[in-house]
Design an enzyme around this catalytic site. Structure first.
Site, PDB file in Angstrom:
ATOM      1  CB  ALA A 242      -0.922   0.008   1.211  1.00 20.04           C
ATOM      2  CB  ALA A 243       2.804   3.052  -1.549  1.00 13.24           C
TER       3      ALA A 243
ATOM      4  CB  THR B 202      10.512   2.083  -5.953  1.00 13.58           C
ATOM      5  OG1 THR B 202      11.022   2.661  -7.132  1.00 13.58           O
ATOM      6  CG2 THR B 202      10.589   3.166  -4.879  1.00 13.58           C
ATOM      7  CG  ASP B 203      14.248   1.281  -9.886  1.00 14.60           C
ATOM      8  OD1 ASP B 203      13.248   1.999  -9.671  1.00 14.60           O
ATOM      9  OD2 ASP B 203      14.585   0.909 -11.033  1.00 14.60           O
TER      10      ASP B 203
ATOM     11  CE1 TYR C 195       6.195   5.687  -4.964  1.00 11.14           C
ATOM     12  CE2 TYR C 195       7.961   5.847  -6.591  1.00 11.14           C
ATOM     13  CZ  TYR C 195       7.096   5.079  -5.830  1.00 11.14           C
ATOM     14  OH  TYR C 195       7.137   3.706  -5.927  1.00 11.14           O
TER      15      TYR C 195
ATOM     16  CB  SER D 172       7.338   9.342   0.570  1.00  9.73           C
ATOM     17  OG  SER D 172       6.921   8.660  -0.598  1.00  9.73           O
TER      18      SER D 172
ATOM     19  CG  ASN E 204       9.785   2.042 -14.018  1.00 14.23           C
ATOM     20  OD1 ASN E 204      10.825   2.339 -13.444  1.00 14.23           O
ATOM     21  ND2 ASN E 204       8.854   2.939 -14.336  1.00 14.23           N
TER      22      ASN E 204
ATOM     23  CG  LEU F 278       5.358   5.396 -20.730  1.00 12.89           C
ATOM     24  CD1 LEU F 278       5.085   6.793 -21.263  1.00 12.89           C
ATOM     25  CD2 LEU F 278       6.836   5.050 -20.903  1.00 12.89           C
TER      26      LEU F 278
ATOM     27  NE  ARG G 235       7.453  12.272 -13.837  1.00 11.08           N
ATOM     28  CZ  ARG G 235       7.385  10.932 -13.825  1.00 11.08           C
ATOM     29  NH1 ARG G 235       8.453  10.209 -13.553  1.00 11.08           N
ATOM     30  NH2 ARG G 235       6.243  10.317 -14.079  1.00 11.08           N
TER      31      ARG G 235
ATOM     32  CG  HIS H  82      12.005  13.042 -16.218  1.00 13.28           C
ATOM     33  ND1 HIS H  82      11.522  13.120 -17.499  1.00 13.28           N
ATOM     34  CD2 HIS H  82      11.821  11.754 -15.841  1.00 13.28           C
ATOM     35  CE1 HIS H  82      11.070  11.942 -17.864  1.00 13.28           C
ATOM     36  NE2 HIS H  82      11.247  11.097 -16.873  1.00 13.28           N
TER      37      HIS H  82
HETATM   38  P1  NAD Z   1      -0.907   1.308  -7.046  1.00  9.68           P
HETATM   39  O1  NAD Z   1      -0.967   2.785  -6.942  1.00  9.68           O
HETATM   40  O2  NAD Z   1      -1.415   0.632  -8.279  1.00  9.68           O
HETATM   41  O3  NAD Z   1      -1.671   0.639  -5.815  1.00  9.68           O
HETATM   42  C1  NAD Z   1      -1.571   1.128  -4.517  1.00  9.68           C
HETATM   43  C2  NAD Z   1      -2.671   0.484  -3.669  1.00  9.68           C
HETATM   44  O4  NAD Z   1      -2.520   0.966  -2.322  1.00  9.68           O
HETATM   45  C3  NAD Z   1      -4.081   0.864  -4.130  1.00  9.68           C
HETATM   46  O5  NAD Z   1      -4.910  -0.281  -4.128  1.00  9.68           O
HETATM   47  C4  NAD Z   1      -4.542   1.880  -3.080  1.00  9.68           C
HETATM   48  O6  NAD Z   1      -5.947   1.856  -2.860  1.00  9.68           O
HETATM   49  C5  NAD Z   1      -3.784   1.398  -1.851  1.00  9.68           C
HETATM   50  N1  NAD Z   1      -3.568   2.476  -0.868  1.00  9.68           N
HETATM   51  C6  NAD Z   1      -3.097   3.728  -1.116  1.00  9.68           C
HETATM   52  N2  NAD Z   1      -3.071   4.442   0.028  1.00  9.68           N
HETATM   53  C7  NAD Z   1      -3.545   3.622   1.004  1.00  9.68           C
HETATM   54  C8  NAD Z   1      -3.730   3.771   2.402  1.00  9.68           C
HETATM   55  N3  NAD Z   1      -3.475   4.941   3.022  1.00  9.68           N
HETATM   56  N4  NAD Z   1      -4.205   2.719   3.107  1.00  9.68           N
HETATM   57  C9  NAD Z   1      -4.478   1.532   2.494  1.00  9.68           C
HETATM   58  N5  NAD Z   1      -4.328   1.339   1.181  1.00  9.68           N
HETATM   59  C10 NAD Z   1      -3.856   2.371   0.447  1.00  9.68           C
HETATM   60  O7  NAD Z   1       0.628   0.935  -6.787  1.00  9.68           O
HETATM   61  P2  NAD Z   1       1.515  -0.228  -7.402  1.00  9.68           P
HETATM   62  O8  NAD Z   1       2.097   0.236  -8.669  1.00  9.68           O
HETATM   63  O9  NAD Z   1       0.755  -1.496  -7.342  1.00  9.68           O
HETATM   64  O10 NAD Z   1       2.687  -0.277  -6.339  1.00  9.68           O
HETATM   65  C11 NAD Z   1       2.583  -1.086  -5.171  1.00  9.68           C
HETATM   66  C12 NAD Z   1       3.852  -0.934  -4.349  1.00  9.68           C
HETATM   67  O11 NAD Z   1       4.984  -1.329  -5.126  1.00  9.68           O
HETATM   68  C13 NAD Z   1       4.133   0.495  -3.894  1.00  9.68           C
HETATM   69  O12 NAD Z   1       4.628   0.442  -2.582  1.00  9.68           O
HETATM   70  C14 NAD Z   1       5.189   0.994  -4.866  1.00  9.68           C
HETATM   71  O13 NAD Z   1       6.001   1.956  -4.259  1.00  9.68           O
HETATM   72  C15 NAD Z   1       5.952  -0.287  -5.140  1.00  9.68           C
HETATM   73  N6  NAD Z   1       6.617  -0.368  -6.453  1.00  9.68           N
HETATM   74  C16 NAD Z   1       5.919  -0.094  -7.593  1.00  9.68           C
HETATM   75  C17 NAD Z   1       6.555  -0.206  -8.823  1.00  9.68           C
HETATM   76  C18 NAD Z   1       5.817   0.035 -10.123  1.00  9.68           C
HETATM   77  O14 NAD Z   1       6.432   0.034 -11.185  1.00  9.68           O
HETATM   78  N7  NAD Z   1       4.512   0.222 -10.102  1.00  9.68           N
HETATM   79  C19 NAD Z   1       7.914  -0.589  -8.884  1.00  9.68           C
HETATM   80  C20 NAD Z   1       8.576  -0.865  -7.691  1.00  9.68           C
HETATM   81  C21 NAD Z   1       7.934  -0.757  -6.483  1.00  9.68           C
HETATM   82  P1  TYD Z   2       5.907   6.321 -14.967  1.00  4.18           P
HETATM   83  O1  TYD Z   2       5.146   5.214 -15.616  1.00  4.18           O
HETATM   84  O2  TYD Z   2       5.150   7.444 -14.332  1.00  4.18           O
HETATM   85  O3  TYD Z   2       6.898   5.631 -13.925  1.00  4.18           O
HETATM   86  P2  TYD Z   2       8.125   6.299 -13.056  1.00  4.18           P
HETATM   87  O4  TYD Z   2       8.059   7.760 -13.157  1.00  4.18           O
HETATM   88  O5  TYD Z   2       7.835   5.816 -11.679  1.00  4.18           O
HETATM   89  O6  TYD Z   2       9.361   5.714 -13.639  1.00  4.18           O
HETATM   90  O7  TYD Z   2       6.878   6.959 -16.052  1.00  4.18           O
HETATM   91  C1  TYD Z   2       7.826   6.157 -16.754  1.00  4.18           C
HETATM   92  C2  TYD Z   2       8.658   7.068 -17.629  1.00  4.18           C
HETATM   93  O8  TYD Z   2       7.806   7.588 -18.660  1.00  4.18           O
HETATM   94  C3  TYD Z   2       9.197   8.280 -16.893  1.00  4.18           C
HETATM   95  O9  TYD Z   2      10.501   8.578 -17.408  1.00  4.18           O
HETATM   96  C4  TYD Z   2       8.240   9.406 -17.249  1.00  4.18           C
HETATM   97  C5  TYD Z   2       7.758   9.029 -18.632  1.00  4.18           C
HETATM   98  N1  TYD Z   2       6.361   9.423 -18.967  1.00  4.18           N
HETATM   99  C6  TYD Z   2       6.112  10.091 -20.162  1.00  4.18           C
HETATM  100  O10 TYD Z   2       7.024  10.400 -20.958  1.00  4.18           O
HETATM  101  N2  TYD Z   2       4.810  10.414 -20.454  1.00  4.18           N
HETATM  102  C7  TYD Z   2       3.783  10.116 -19.623  1.00  4.18           C
HETATM  103  O11 TYD Z   2       2.599  10.482 -19.930  1.00  4.18           O
HETATM  104  C8  TYD Z   2       4.047   9.407 -18.406  1.00  4.18           C
HETATM  105  C9  TYD Z   2       2.950   9.063 -17.464  1.00  4.18           C
HETATM  106  C10 TYD Z   2       5.373   9.077 -18.123  1.00  4.18           C
END
Ligand code: NAD
Ligand code: TYD
Length: 359
Positions: free
Chosen positions: A84-85, A136-137, A162, A165, A191, A202, A297, A300
């Site tokens: 959760a995040a 995350t990385d 992000y 945190s 990612n 993205l 961004r 970025h």
């Molecule tokens: P997401 O945003 O798709 O899902 C987050 C979930 O957490 C949602 O279901 C949301 O309702 C829940 N949530 C948010 N705030 C909450 C709270 N206060 N209490 C309870 N639930 C809450 O995120 P994701 O992409 O599935 O990422 C999940 C985890 O993996 C995160 O901790 C993220 O930092 C980490 N992570 C994500 C990626 C990625 O590429 N998406 C890569 C590495 C690590």
């Molecule tokens: P994102 O999926 O938001 O993941 P993160 O920022 O956590 O790596 O973005 C992936 C890459 O794509 C990042 O370099 C930002 C870029 N990006 C775009 O160029 N256009 C977009 O509309 C979005 C959402 C991301």
């Protein structure tokens, strides 16, 4: 039977993890999914498991100490898998506070509740308990030397609210390990992509926009590099760290799949053109002409790249899905789940999109 408390199980990686675990362990485990159902959480993601006797959902906010303590009091939790995040960098740039509240304070609540439930009177911990903190990385910052990679020993240097945190939460978990010998592991993954990813990120954003003939926004020069991993391979890594990870250790997860954003966008367009049948009216929309370079961004990060040597050598983890296969699977999934996309993009998503992309 081992009981897992999964936080954020209604989000992208969390819901994939719930499916992964039931595919692997069937009726031998129990999963309790705790999620506040923010904009990113969708119970529809879990329709394939909601009838299972060994699955339950509790709507709760991880910042709510009482609610979380109650869950630990009423259930003998063996493993916490903490997803959760607040997870989107762009949103963190606009509104950092909620990232600190959920990602840092929420993690503190989870750690404290688990510690209280699992601690023996002498300060040791009950056998078989584990807290897996999913990170995350992005905590490592940005790489400038093309020969460089993120190792577990790379100093933290987060830039976005992000990643700051998440880095703070990681350090809090480490503090529990160092101070109390709390049974935790941290995973830092690159990612992810795959089914159920919210279209603020993205890959699903580009798929969705291309299908409806909307502009494909590429930030800056499009040459920022991300290291993409199919979500099931992340889930496999998390499960392996739960099973075999050494207490207190952290593990980087990534499959050496670095791509520039512009390459990702072009690959999606090509894949859509290949997969869409000729009589699908959406096919005519899909074109590289939709690519639009937009304002970069703020702050970025240029390049992320994970060195997965430790998890590969020590735990035997390797990714199963090549990017070419994973992106096909992903594009196909979104084509077959246009109802899912419509559902998550109706309502507040439209306001978010207009504000974010100034359209
Ligand atoms: P997401 O945003 O798709 O899902 C987050 C979930 O957490 C949602 O279901 C949301 O309702 C829940 N949530 C948010 N705030 C909450 C709270 N206060 N209490 C309870 N639930 C809450 O995120 P994701 O992409 O599935 O990422 C999940 C985890 O993996 C995160 O901790 C993220 O930092 C980490 N992570 C994500 C990626 C990625 O590429 N998406 C890569 C590495 C690590
Ligand atoms: P994102 O999926 O938001 O993941 P993160 O920022 O956590 O790596 O973005 C992936 C890459 O794509 C990042 O370099 C930002 C870029 N990006 C775009 O160029 N256009 C977009 O509309 C979005 C959402 C991301």
């Amino acid at each position: 039977m081992r009981t897992y408390l999964v936080t954020g199980g209604a989000g992208f990686i969390g819901s994939n993890f719930v499916y992964y675990m039931f595919r692997k362990y069937g009726d031998d485990i129990r999963i309790i999914n705790v999620d506040a159902l923010t904009y990113a959480g969708n119970l529809g993601n879990l329709s394939g498991v909601e009838d299972r006797k060994n699955y339950s959902f509790i709507k709760a906010d991880i910042r709510d100490k009482e609610a979380i303590e109650k869950i630990f009091a009423e259930n003998d939790i063996d493993v916490v898998v903490h997803f959760a995040a607040e997870s989107h960098v762009d949103r963190s740039i606009v509104n950092p506070e909620v990232f600190v509240e959920t990602n840092v304070l929420g993690t503190a609540v989870m750690l404290n509740a688990a510690k209280a439930a699992w601690e023996n009177k002498d300060g040791s911990f009950k056998e078989g308990k584990k807290f897996l903190h999913v990170s995350t990385d992005e905590v490592y910052g940005s790489l400038s030397d093309p020969a460089d990679y993120f190792y577990e020993t790379t100093p933290y240097d987060p830039h976005s609210p992000y990643s700051a945190s998440k880095a703070s939460a990681d350090l809090l978990v480490k503090a529990y390990v160092d101070t109390y010998h709390f049974p935790a592991n941290i995973t830092n993954c690159s990612n992810n992509y795959g089914p159920y990813q919210f279209p603020e990120k993205l890959i699903p954003l580009i798929i969705n926009n291309a299908l409806s003939g909307k502009k494909l926004p590429v930030y800056g020069d499009g040459k920022n590099v991300r290291d993409w991993l199919y979500v099931d391979d992340h889930c496999k890594g998390i499960d392996m760290v739960i099973e075999k990870g050494k207490p207190g250790e952290k593990y980087n997860i990534g499959g050496h799949n670095e791509r520039e954003n512009i390459q990702i966008v072009k690959t999606i367009i090509k894949t859509l053109q290949e997969i869409l049948p000729d009589d699908d009216p959406r096919k005519a929309n899909v074109s590289e002409d939709l690519i639009t370079f937009v304002e970069d961004r703020k702050g970025h990060d240029r390049r992320y790249a994970i060195a997965p040597d430790k998890i590969s050598k020590e735990l035997g983890w390797l990714p199963d899905t090549k990017f070419e296969d994973g992106i096909r699977l992903t594009v196909k999934w979104y084509l077959e789940h246009s109802d899912w996309m419509e559902n998550v993009t109706s309502g507040s998503y439209q306001d978010y999109y207009k504000r974010m992309y100034k359209v």
